[in-house]
Design a protein around this motif. Structure first.
Motif, short mmCIF file in Angstrom:
data_model
loop_
_atom_site.label_atom_id
_atom_site.label_comp_id
_atom_site.label_asym_id
_atom_site.label_seq_id
_atom_site.Cartn_x
_atom_site.Cartn_y
_atom_site.Cartn_z
N ALA A 271 0.81 -1.22 0.00
CA ALA A 271 0.00 0.00 0.00
C ALA A 271 0.85 1.27 0.00
N GLU A 272 1.87 1.31 0.83
CA GLU A 272 2.71 2.51 0.92
C GLU A 272 3.41 2.79 -0.41
N GLN A 273 3.94 1.75 -1.03
CA GLN A 273 4.64 1.92 -2.30
C GLN A 273 3.67 2.34 -3.40
N MET A 274 2.49 1.73 -3.43
CA MET A 274 1.49 2.08 -4.45
C MET A 274 1.04 3.52 -4.32
N LYS A 275 0.86 3.97 -3.08
CA LYS A 275 0.45 5.37 -2.85
C LYS A 275 1.54 6.32 -3.34
N TYR A 276 2.78 6.00 -3.06
CA TYR A 276 3.88 6.84 -3.52
C TYR A 276 3.88 6.93 -5.05
N ILE A 277 3.72 5.80 -5.70
CA ILE A 277 3.70 5.77 -7.17
C ILE A 277 2.52 6.56 -7.71
N ALA A 278 1.35 6.38 -7.11
CA ALA A 278 0.15 7.10 -7.56
C ALA A 278 0.32 8.61 -7.37
N ASP A 279 0.89 9.02 -6.27
CA ASP A 279 1.04 10.45 -5.97
C ASP A 279 2.17 11.13 -6.72
N ASN A 280 3.22 10.38 -7.05
CA ASN A 280 4.42 11.01 -7.61
C ASN A 280 4.77 10.61 -9.03
N ILE A 281 4.23 9.51 -9.51
CA ILE A 281 4.59 9.05 -10.84
C ILE A 281 3.40 9.04 -11.79
N LEU A 282 2.26 8.51 -11.34
CA LEU A 282 1.12 8.35 -12.23
C LEU A 282 0.33 9.63 -12.44
N VAL A 283 0.23 10.44 -11.42
CA VAL A 283 -0.63 11.64 -11.52
C VAL A 283 0.20 12.87 -11.72
#
Length: 172
Positions: free
Chosen positions: A160-172
């Motif tokens: 969850a922590e890694q996915m949130k980081y990716i969603a907040d900083n890479i995908l969006v």
């Protein structure tokens, strides 16, 4: 110099697991999770994880469940021994003539679920006897886990922590 097979090392390096986790999260896992979080508020959204290694697939170093391997089950493609099919799709995308009965049952369940979703908007209208209720993602962020050992529902909170980081900083 390490040996190669199909573009990959025969002996995994010390960082293979770390690299596989990062690339898998970025390219395969974080996007569908973010999409589920955003879209499930507006439309029926069903998420899954395919957790079954097809019986006759090998990739050299370690057998693994890779991207697109579930398509043989989703479309219940079996026994296509034509030269065109073999040349263009290979054994990784069809069940093959010797597929165990458990693989065939999984294919029936999955293909009926996909067809039911297309026809009715709900994969639970699959008309199979031993089925698991596949919840909408909006009903608690859960995945259907497809496998021959018994499909089940899991909370979609892996890494969850890694996915949130990716969603907040890479995908969006």
């Amino acid at each position: 110099m390490p040996s190669w097979q199909n573009g990959i090392y025969l002996v995994p390096g010390k960082q293979n697991k770390r690299v596989a986790a990062m690339t898998g999260d970025i390219y395969m896992a974080a996007g569908p999770r973010l999409l589920g979080e955003l879209l499930s508020k507006e439309v029926p959204y069903y998420k899954y994880r395919f957790n079954h290694l097809p019986y006759e697939v090998t990739f050299g170093v370690t057998d693994f469940v890779g991207h697109f391997m579930e398509m043989a089950y989703v479309f219940y493609t079996q026994n296509d021994e034509t030269a065109f099919f073999k040349a263009n799709y290979g054994t990784a995308t069809y069940l093959g003539p010797g597929a165990p009965i458990a693989d065939r049952f999984l294919a029936v369940y999955m293909s009926r679920s996909w067809a039911a979703f297309v026809a009715t908007g709900d994969p639970n209208n699959a008309n199979v006897s031993s089925k698991v209720h596949w919840p909408r993602y909006s009903e608690g962020a859960q995945n259907m886990v497809w496998q021959t050992q018994g499909s089940f529902i899991e909370k979609d909170n892996f890494r969850a922590e890694q996915m949130k980081y990716i969603a907040d900083n890479i995908l969006v």
